[in-house]
Write a protein that holds these residues in place. Structure first.
Motif, PDB file in Angstrom:
ATOM      1  N   ASP A 223       0.873  -1.150  -0.099  1.00 33.24           N
ATOM      2  CA  ASP A 223      -0.035   0.034   0.118  1.00 33.24           C
ATOM      3  C   ASP A 223       0.859   1.275   0.023  1.00 33.24           C
ATOM      4  O   ASP A 223       1.830   1.466   0.944  1.00 33.24           O
ATOM      5  CB  ASP A 223      -0.963   0.137   1.249  1.00 33.24           C
ATOM      6  N   THR A 224       0.840   2.119  -0.900  1.00 28.73           N
ATOM      7  CA  THR A 224       1.567   3.359  -1.022  1.00 28.73           C
ATOM      8  C   THR A 224       0.645   4.276  -0.521  1.00 28.73           C
ATOM      9  O   THR A 224      -0.161   5.217  -1.127  1.00 28.73           O
ATOM     10  CB  THR A 224       1.864   3.515  -2.624  1.00 28.73           C
ATOM     11  N   ASP A 225       0.645   4.606   1.025  1.00 27.84           N
ATOM     12  CA  ASP A 225       0.265   5.927   1.592  1.00 27.84           C
ATOM     13  C   ASP A 225       1.278   6.991   1.799  1.00 27.84           C
ATOM     14  O   ASP A 225       2.350   6.766   2.506  1.00 27.84           O
ATOM     15  CB  ASP A 225      -0.156   5.111   2.866  1.00 27.84           C
TER      16      ASP A 225
ATOM     17  N   THR B   1       6.369   2.911  -3.010  1.00 25.94           N
ATOM     18  CA  THR B   1       6.530   2.002  -1.917  1.00 25.94           C
ATOM     19  C   THR B   1       7.922   2.247  -1.071  1.00 25.94           C
ATOM     20  O   THR B   1       8.059   2.348   0.094  1.00 25.94           O
ATOM     21  CB  THR B   1       6.745   0.539  -2.576  1.00 25.94           C
TER      22      THR B   1
END
Length: 152
Positions: A19-21, A74
């Motif tokens: 998950d790219t937060d 990422t």
């Protein structure tokens, strides 16, 4: 992801790393800069400059080392979330001076904590078996720069 960073000896979930937060790393960078500001240091440009160059360097290195593809998002997410121990160290620096024996030990532990968490997340996400020390070293160099900003 924050709980994974707070417990570096737990094996992280590979799906959580994908998950790219970008909101969490931005909040941690702002908190890091805010704590440095409270201790009398205005280093927001250094934080973002070293952060961007460090993320590009680690992305390049991981792209060359892994058989899977790694995205820049990422890398930014993992390195940003793993900045949390350095944020805690800068918060300690507001109250106590880190220029002494205790400060040196706390700084070394913080660098090790950051780089161990980041390398474990990268190795888990990219399936890089037995390559954690190779990933840990450049992460330790990057977080060492942030530690130098915190101390001096």
């Amino acid at each position: 992801m924050t709980l994974t960073v707070l417990n570096p000896f737990h094996t992280p979930d590979a799906a959580a790393v994908q998950d790219t937060d970008l909101a969490g790393p931005l909040v941690f960078c702002l908190a890091f800069g805010g704590f440095l500001l409270l201790s009398g240091k205005v280093h927001f440009s250094y934080i973002y400059g070293f952060g961007v160059l460090g993320c590009l360097f680690v992305w390049t290195l991981l792209s060359l080392m892994s058989t899977q593809g790694v995205t820049v998002g990422t890398v930014i997410t993992v390195l940003g979330y793993c900045l949390l121990p350095m944020v805690i160290l800068s918060g300690v620096n507001v109250v106590f001076s880190l220029q002494g024996y205790v400060g040196t030990v706390l700084t070394a532990l913080s660098i090790f904590w950051c780089s161990l968490s980041a390398s474990k997340l990268f190795v888990t996400a990219l399936g890089m078996d037995h390559q954690q020390p190779l990933v840990l070293y450049p992460c330790a160099l990057l977080y060492g720069v942030f530690a130098l900003i915190t101390i001096f």
